[in-house]
Scaffold this motif. Structure first.
Motif, PDB file in Angstrom:
ATOM      1  N   ILE A 111      35.365  55.466   2.249  1.00  0.00           N
ATOM      2  CA  ILE A 111      35.114  56.859   2.614  1.00  0.00           C
ATOM      3  C   ILE A 111      33.768  57.053   3.282  1.00  0.00           C
ATOM      4  O   ILE A 111      33.519  58.091   3.880  1.00  0.00           O
ATOM      5  CB  ILE A 111      35.227  57.783   1.385  1.00  0.00           C
ATOM      6  N   MET A 157      37.065  61.770  -1.977  1.00  0.00           N
ATOM      7  CA  MET A 157      36.171  62.031  -0.844  1.00  0.00           C
ATOM      8  C   MET A 157      35.457  63.370  -0.999  1.00  0.00           C
ATOM      9  O   MET A 157      34.249  63.489  -0.790  1.00  0.00           O
ATOM     10  CB  MET A 157      36.964  62.031   0.465  1.00  0.00           C
ATOM     11  N   GLU A 158      36.225  64.393  -1.372  1.00  0.00           N
ATOM     12  CA  GLU A 158      35.649  65.726  -1.504  1.00  0.00           C
ATOM     13  C   GLU A 158      34.636  65.794  -2.645  1.00  0.00           C
ATOM     14  O   GLU A 158      33.592  66.429  -2.512  1.00  0.00           O
ATOM     15  CB  GLU A 158      36.763  66.759  -1.723  1.00  0.00           C
ATOM     16  N   ASN A 174      41.793  69.187   7.005  1.00  0.00           N
ATOM     17  CA  ASN A 174      42.467  69.979   5.966  1.00  0.00           C
ATOM     18  C   ASN A 174      42.106  71.454   6.039  1.00  0.00           C
ATOM     19  O   ASN A 174      42.969  72.324   5.910  1.00  0.00           O
ATOM     20  CB  ASN A 174      42.106  69.430   4.584  1.00  0.00           C
ATOM     21  N   LYS A 178      42.723  60.107  -2.754  1.00  0.00           N
ATOM     22  CA  LYS A 178      41.677  59.642  -1.859  1.00  0.00           C
ATOM     23  C   LYS A 178      40.864  60.826  -1.345  1.00  0.00           C
ATOM     24  O   LYS A 178      39.628  60.803  -1.312  1.00  0.00           O
ATOM     25  CB  LYS A 178      42.307  58.893  -0.683  1.00  0.00           C
ATOM     26  N   ILE A 179      41.575  61.872  -0.967  1.00  0.00           N
ATOM     27  CA  ILE A 179      40.885  63.059  -0.434  1.00  0.00           C
ATOM     28  C   ILE A 179      40.059  63.734  -1.520  1.00  0.00           C
ATOM     29  O   ILE A 179      38.924  64.152  -1.287  1.00  0.00           O
ATOM     30  CB  ILE A 179      41.908  64.044   0.170  1.00  0.00           C
ATOM     31  N   ASN A 180      40.627  63.831  -2.742  1.00  0.00           N
ATOM     32  CA  ASN A 180      39.869  64.419  -3.851  1.00  0.00           C
ATOM     33  C   ASN A 180      38.603  63.627  -4.135  1.00  0.00           C
ATOM     34  O   ASN A 180      37.534  64.184  -4.388  1.00  0.00           O
ATOM     35  CB  ASN A 180      40.733  64.482  -5.115  1.00  0.00           C
ATOM     36  N   VAL A 202      35.340  61.021   5.395  1.00  0.00           N
ATOM     37  CA  VAL A 202      35.504  62.085   4.416  1.00  0.00           C
ATOM     38  C   VAL A 202      35.254  63.454   5.036  1.00  0.00           C
ATOM     39  O   VAL A 202      35.941  64.429   4.736  1.00  0.00           O
ATOM     40  CB  VAL A 202      34.564  61.857   3.206  1.00  0.00           C
ATOM     41  N   LYS A 208      46.385  62.032  11.220  1.00  0.00           N
ATOM     42  CA  LYS A 208      46.864  61.672   9.891  1.00  0.00           C
ATOM     43  C   LYS A 208      47.594  60.326   9.934  1.00  0.00           C
ATOM     44  O   LYS A 208      47.587  59.579   8.962  1.00  0.00           O
ATOM     45  CB  LYS A 208      47.769  62.761   9.326  1.00  0.00           C
ATOM     46  N   VAL A 264      38.302  64.309   7.358  1.00  0.00           N
ATOM     47  CA  VAL A 264      39.477  64.716   6.581  1.00  0.00           C
ATOM     48  C   VAL A 264      39.330  66.155   6.105  1.00  0.00           C
ATOM     49  O   VAL A 264      40.276  66.943   6.151  1.00  0.00           O
ATOM     50  CB  VAL A 264      39.677  63.768   5.374  1.00  0.00           C
ATOM     51  N   LYS A 265      38.128  66.508   5.667  1.00  0.00           N
ATOM     52  CA  LYS A 265      37.894  67.881   5.207  1.00  0.00           C
ATOM     53  C   LYS A 265      38.084  68.880   6.351  1.00  0.00           C
ATOM     54  O   LYS A 265      38.693  69.934   6.178  1.00  0.00           O
ATOM     55  CB  LYS A 265      36.493  68.011   4.624  1.00  0.00           C
ATOM     56  N   LEU A 279      47.185  59.814  -0.963  1.00  0.00           N
ATOM     57  CA  LEU A 279      46.296  60.514  -0.037  1.00  0.00           C
ATOM     58  C   LEU A 279      45.499  61.599  -0.761  1.00  0.00           C
ATOM     59  O   LEU A 279      44.302  61.771  -0.528  1.00  0.00           O
ATOM     60  CB  LEU A 279      47.112  61.134   1.105  1.00  0.00           C
TER      61      LEU A 279
END
Length: 581
Positions: free
Chosen positions: A62, A249-250, A28, A245-247, A21, A50, A24-25, A242
Motif C-alpha cells: 500500500i 489502506m484507509e 472510491n 485491503k482498502i480498509n 492507498v 480497478k 484507491v480512496k 479488496l
C-alpha cells in the motif's frame, strides 16, 4: 456522433507519484472505476483502474506509488473523432485528448450507452426486441468488460453480452428471447421490472459463485420498459479481499494523516508562556499584535528563553493557525543537506537521492508558517537562497527546472548578535533587513526575576508525574535558593534542574536544598545545617551576583569589579572564598 459530445469533461486525475492507498480512496470517494494518471508536466502517462488493482491485489504494497501498477500502454482518442472508433479499441474506458495532447475528458461505455439510449428515445425507438437495438449499441455492450444483460417489459432477454454469457456458460444466441428466470439463477431483474427500484451492490448466488450485481430499470415516459443487469464483481471473496485491503489502506492513511497533522501543527499558545513580570508581559502583548500580520518576524534572545514557544504561539494566534507549522533548526542540519531539507529535490537530482524526490520544508509550510531556528548558524550561500525565497515567494527544488509559488510566513530566531555578524562578514545585511521586519526580544530570567515563582510552579507541575511517584512540592528554602541563582541557561536550565530534583527526591517528600545541584546551592558542607539562615542567604546572593557580573563581562575581572563597584583585590578574595574559577 463525436467523442466530445458524449465524454465526461474535466475528469478527476491523479499524479503518478501518489501512493496506491490515496488513489484507491480518490476512486472510491468519487465512485469511478478508473483514473487517468499524469506526470509532473500534466502529461497523460497511464491509467489506474480497478482492473489493474485486482490483478495486483495479492502482491501490492500500500505504500507503493500508483506508477508501479498503472497501465502504461494506454489507448486514447481525440475529442473530434467519432465514437465509432471506440468499438475497434475494445476497451471500456478511454482518455480523451485535444489537438495539443492535453487531457480534456474521459469516455466510458456507460457514457456511450446513455448517449445512444437517449438518441434512440428521440427517434422513438423501443427497447423491446434485439432487432430494435442498433448495431452500435450491441457492439458497446458485447465488448464491455463487465457482464451485462438487458430484459424487456415481458421479462424476456433482449441482449446478453459475451462476458455474461461466458460466465453463465451458455450460448448467447440461444438465450435471447427466453424468460430471464429460466437463464440466470436467483435473478431479481424481473422484480426490479415490477418495482422500478434500482438495486446496487446486491449479492446473488450463481452456481458456485456469489456475485455482486447491479440492476437498473430503464424508464421511458414514466413507464419501466426494461431492466439492465450488470455483474460488478464475479466473486464475493474478491470483494472481501479488496475491502480488507482498502480498509487497511484507509486505516493506515488515517493514522499517517493524524501523525502528520500533529507533526505539522504548533503545539503551544501564549497561555503556555507564564509571566508576572512587566518586561515579559510587554513582550507577549507585542507578539500577540504581531501575530495578526503576515510580516516576517525575527525573535532574538539568549539560549533557553523560550524563542520556540513564541514562534508556536504567534502561529496559533495568527490567521494561518489551521495551516501547517513547520520548524527547522538551521544549526542541527549539516550544511550540505540544508538546501535539500528546505527546498526539496526531484528524483535523480543527485547520487543517493530518494526515489520519487523529496518535498522541502518551505513547500510543506505552504499556506502556513515556517520557523527557522538558529538562523545565525546558516551558511552564507544558504542565506542568499533564503533571501530569494523571501523576495520572490517561490522555491526551486534541487534538480528541477520548475519554480513553485508559495505563500509562507517566516519566523526566524537566533541567540547570536546578527549586527556584529554582519560587521564580521558572517551574515548578509540584506537578509537581516528582510528578517528584521518585526523584532521580538525575549528578556533573560535575570531581567524578570518576578517570573521565577510562577515558572517554578509551572515546570514542577509539568514534570512531577514523570517518574511515577508522588512528590509533595518544593520547600521554601529550595525555592529561595532557586530565586537567587543567576540562570545563565534561563528557562531551559531551570526546567532541567527541577526535572533532576523530581527524579532523586524520595516519594512523598518535598524537593529540598539537598536535591539541587551543588553549583546552585553554593556548596553547602555536608555537616552544615541546611536551614536557610540570613548569613547563608547573603553569601549565596553575593556569589550569584559575582557570577552574573563575570558572565556579563565574558570573564573579564577588571570590568566585573567595576560593575560590582568593588576593588579587584576584593573581587579576587570573594572569588577565592566561593571557589569561583
Amino acid at each position: 456522433m463525436k467523442v466530445r459530445d458524449v465524454m465526461s469533461k474535466n475528469p478527476i486525475t491523479i499524479k503518478e507519484d501518489i501512493k496506491i492507498v490515496q488513489a484507491v480512496k480518490i476512486m472510491n470517494d468519487n465512485k469511478v472505476d478508473g483514473l487517468p494518471v499524469l506526470n509532473d508536466k500534466d502529461e497523460l502517462v497511464g491509467l489506474f483502474s480497478k482492473e489493474s488493482l485486482y490483478e495486483a491485489i495479492s502482491k501490492i504494497d500500500i505504500k507503493e506509488k500508483v506508477k508501479s501498477i498503472m497501465t502504461r500502454n494506454i489507448k486514447f482518442i481525440y475529442e473530434y473523432e467519432d465514437t465509432e472508433k471506440m468499438f475497434d479499441m475494445n476497451i471500456g474506458r478511454v482518455p480523451v485528448i485535444d489537438n495539443d495532447n492535453n487531457l480534456v475528458g474521459i469516455v466510458t461505455n456507460t457514457d456511450l450507452l446513455k448517449a445512444y439510449h437517449n438518441r434512440n428515445n428521440i427517434i422513438n425507438k423501443k427497447l423491446n426486441t434485439e432487432k430494435n437495438l442498433t448495431g452500435t449499441l450491441k457492439t458497446i455492450l458485447n465488448n464491455a468488460y463487465d457482464g451485462i444483460v438487458l430484459i424487456d417489459e415481458n421479462r424476456k432477454i433482449n441482449m446478453i453480452n459475451n462476458s455474461y454469457a461466458k460466465f453463465l456458460n451458455v450460448d448467447k444466441d440461444e438465450v435471447i428471447g427466453k424468460d430471464v428466470t429460466d437463464v440466470i439463477e436467483n435473478t431479481r431483474l424481473h422484480i426490479v421490472l415490477d418495482t422500478g427500484e434500482s438495486e446496487i451492490g446486491e449479492i446473488q448466488k450463481i452456481g458456485t459463485h456469489k456475485i455482486v450485481a447491479m440492476r437498473i430499470p430503464i424508464i421511458e415516459d414514466g413507464k419501466v420498459i426494461g431492466v439492465m443487469g450488470k455483474i460488478m464483481f464475479r466473486d464475493i471473496n474478491q470483494v472481501n479481499t479488496l475491502a480488507k485491503k482498502i480498509n487497511s489502506m484507509e486505516d493506515e492513511l488515517k493514522y499517517y494523516k493524524k501523525e502528520l497533522i500533529k507533526e505539522r501543527r504548533a503545539k503551544y499558545s501564549f497561555e503556555n508562556i507564564p509571566s508576572n513580570s512587566p518586561a515579559m508581559n510587554k513582550v507577549k502583548s507585542f507578539a500577540q499584535k504581531a501575530s495578526k500580520s503576515n510580516s516576517t518576524i525575527l525573535i532574538v534572545g539568549e539560549s533557553g528563553t523560550g524563542k520556540e514557544l513564541f514562534a508556536h504561539s504567534i502561529h496559533n494566534a495568527s490567521p494561518r493557525k489551521l495551516k501547517p507549522f513547520i520548524k527547522m533548526n538551521c544549526a542541527a542540519i549539516p550544511a550540505d543537506l540544508l538546501e535539500s531539507e528546505l527546498f526539496g529535490y526531484d528524483e535523480g537530482a543527485f547520487t543517493g537521492s530518494k526515489k520519487g524526490g523529496k518535498i522541502g520544508k518551505f513547500k510543506l509550510a505552504d499556506g502556513g508558517t515556517i520557523f527557522l531556528d538558529e538562523i545565525g548558524d546558516m551558511p552564507l550561500n544558504m542565506q542568499a537562497k533564503i533571501l530569494r525565497v523571501l523576495q520572490e515567494k517561490e522555491v526551486e527544488p534541487i534538480g528541477s527546472n520548475t519554480n513553485y509559488q508559495i505563500d509562507v510566513r517566516v519566523i526566524a530566531a537566533t541567540n547570536r548578535d546578527l549586527a556584529k555578524m554582519i560587521v564580521d562578514g558572517e551574515f548578509r545585511e540584506d537578509l537581516y533587513y528582510r528578517l528584521n521586519v518585526i523584532k521580538i526580544e525575549i528578556p533573560p530570567i535575570r531581567e524578570r526575576k518576578e517570573d521565577l515563582d510562577i515558572l517554578i510552579d509551572v515546570l514542577f507541575e509539568k514534570h512531577k508525574g514523570d517518574v511515577g511517584k508522588y512528590v509533595k512540592g518544593i520547600s521554601e528554602d529550595a525555592r529561595n535558593i532557586l530565586k537567587t541563582y543567576h540562570w545563565p541557561g534561563n528557562v531551559r536550565e531551570l526546567e532541567n534542574i527541577l526535572e533532576r530534583a523530581i527524579n532523586i527526591v524520595d516519594s512523598g517528600c518535598e524537593i529540598e536544598v539537598m536535591h539541587l545541584p551543588e553549583y546552585i546551592r553554593g556548596k553547602i558542607e555536608k555537616n552544615e545545617e541546611t536551614s536557610f539562615s540570613l548569613k547563608k542567604a547573603v553569601e549565596i546572593t553575593e556569589r550569584n551576583t559575582i557570577l552574573n557580573a563575570l558572565e556579563l563581562t565574558n570573564g573579564n575581572r577588571v570590568r566585573a569589579s567595576e560593575i560590582l563597584n568593588v576593588s579587584r583585590s576584593t573581587l579576587y578574595e570573594r572569588m577565592e572564598k566561593y571557589k569561583i574559577k
